[in-house]
Design an enzyme around this catalytic site. Structure first.
Site, PDB file in Angstrom:
ATOM      1  N   SER A 175       0.842  -1.195   0.000  1.00  0.00           N
ATOM      2  CA  SER A 175       0.000   0.000   0.000  1.00  0.00           C
ATOM      3  C   SER A 175       0.877   1.245   0.000  1.00  0.00           C
ATOM      4  O   SER A 175       2.030   1.218   0.445  1.00  0.00           O
ATOM      5  CB  SER A 175      -0.887   0.003   1.250  1.00  0.00           C
ATOM      6  OG  SER A 175      -1.510   1.259   1.443  1.00  0.00           O
ATOM      7  N   TYR A 188      -2.118  -1.034  10.401  1.00  0.00           N
ATOM      8  CA  TYR A 188      -2.246  -1.433   8.992  1.00  0.00           C
ATOM      9  C   TYR A 188      -1.027  -0.989   8.190  1.00  0.00           C
ATOM     10  O   TYR A 188      -0.456  -1.769   7.421  1.00  0.00           O
ATOM     11  CB  TYR A 188      -3.516  -0.812   8.406  1.00  0.00           C
ATOM     12  CG  TYR A 188      -3.708  -1.003   6.919  1.00  0.00           C
ATOM     13  CD1 TYR A 188      -4.290  -2.160   6.413  1.00  0.00           C
ATOM     14  CD2 TYR A 188      -3.325  -0.003   6.025  1.00  0.00           C
ATOM     15  CE1 TYR A 188      -4.483  -2.323   5.044  1.00  0.00           C
ATOM     16  CE2 TYR A 188      -3.519  -0.164   4.663  1.00  0.00           C
ATOM     17  CZ  TYR A 188      -4.096  -1.323   4.175  1.00  0.00           C
ATOM     18  OH  TYR A 188      -4.281  -1.477   2.821  1.00  0.00           O
TER      19      TYR A 188
END
Length: 283
Positions: A175, A188
């Site tokens: 990401s 995350y």
């Protein structure tokens, strides 16, 4: 056609349901297939919706047969499977939790048994939980996020490697948060940074076997994970901060996975592609 009772701006459970989104993501491939994955057997985790759905449908259009792993979203998974079959690919659905090593081993075995082998692994399943303060992240949440986002990738790769051969590939989903962080997603972001390192280390370890390992680092992409994670005010402004001024669609990301999975990227391993709307990040 869904009525108003069937759609949600905000969803209250991970990883979200695509069929309940107020605006359905665009997952359909944008161009005709050219046989770049003809005869390939592919396992996609988190393949029921979002980026995983777009990847699965695109790969089927390019000639692949697929096994799709999903957690619990039966309706989304069935829709994706139907789309894969409409593109001419075989599709086998496998329901379970990638955080479990035994399940990952079972999923790979099922894939090999049903498809006759395994050539490409797409590690894509993920979850994220918004917390405004790092000290409020519970031990349970921290363990769960790492178990899904990192351990699941590791377990799947461990189970898949004995079946992979020269010319095969693994593609991991990291990401943009691995590179710039995200103040609401500290745990995350940490998992996504670990995936970058995992990709680079594993790629070096198995390069001599001719198996390539790369990753994709999406920016703000409109998927079920967004309404399942953020409050409504964040959803309304989602993706508008990037230079292109909008969130991306899953079918704008899927071609990165196709490129890394097929022979077009035969001289690339340990690399990360960045479909992120123009954010400049370190590679």
């Amino acid at each position: 056609m869904l009525d108003d009772s069937d759609v949600d701006t905000r969803q209250d459970r991970q990883p979200g349901r695509e069929y309940r989104m107020s605006r359905e993501p665009d997952y359909e491939p944008r161009y005709p297939g050219s046989g770049r994955l003809k005869g390939k057997r592919v396992l996609v985790t988190g393949g029921d919706s979002g980026i995983g759905r777009a990847v699965s449908v695109l790969f089927a259009r390019e000639g692949a047969d697929l096994a799709i792993v999903y957690l619990e979203e039966d309706k989304d998974a069935k829709t994706t499977c139907e789309m894969v079959e409409e593109e001419g690919g075989r599709c086998h659905l496998i329901k379970g939790d990638v955080a479990s090593k035994s399940f990952c081993e079972k999923a790979v075995k099922e894939t090999v048994d049903c498809l006759g082998g395994l050539d490409i692994l797409i590690n894509n399943a993920a979850e994220q939980h918004v917390e405004t303060e790092a000290e409020d992240i519970s031990e349970e949440q921290l363990k769960r996020t790492f178990a899904t986002n990192l351990f699941g990738y590791f377990f799947m790769a461990q189970a898949a490697l004995p079946h992979l051969k020269k010319g095969d590939s693994i593609v991991n989903t990291t990401s943009v948060t691995a590179y710039r962080g995200q103040v609401l997603l500290v745990d995350y972001s940490a998992t996504k940074g670990a995936i970058v390192s995992f990709t680079r280390a594993l790629s070096q370890q198995i390069a001599g076997d001719g198996i390539r390992v790369n990753a994709v680092a999406p920016g703000p992409i409109w998927t079920p994970l967004i309404p399942a994670s953020f409050p409504e005010e964040k959803i309304e402004s989602f993706g508008k901060h990037v230079p292109l001024g909008r969130p991306g669609e899953p079918n704008e990301v899927a071609p990165c996975y196709l490129f890394l999975a097929c022979e077009d990227s035969s001289y690339m391993t340990g690399q990360v592609m960045h479909p992120n709307g123009g954010e400049m990040v370190g590679s």
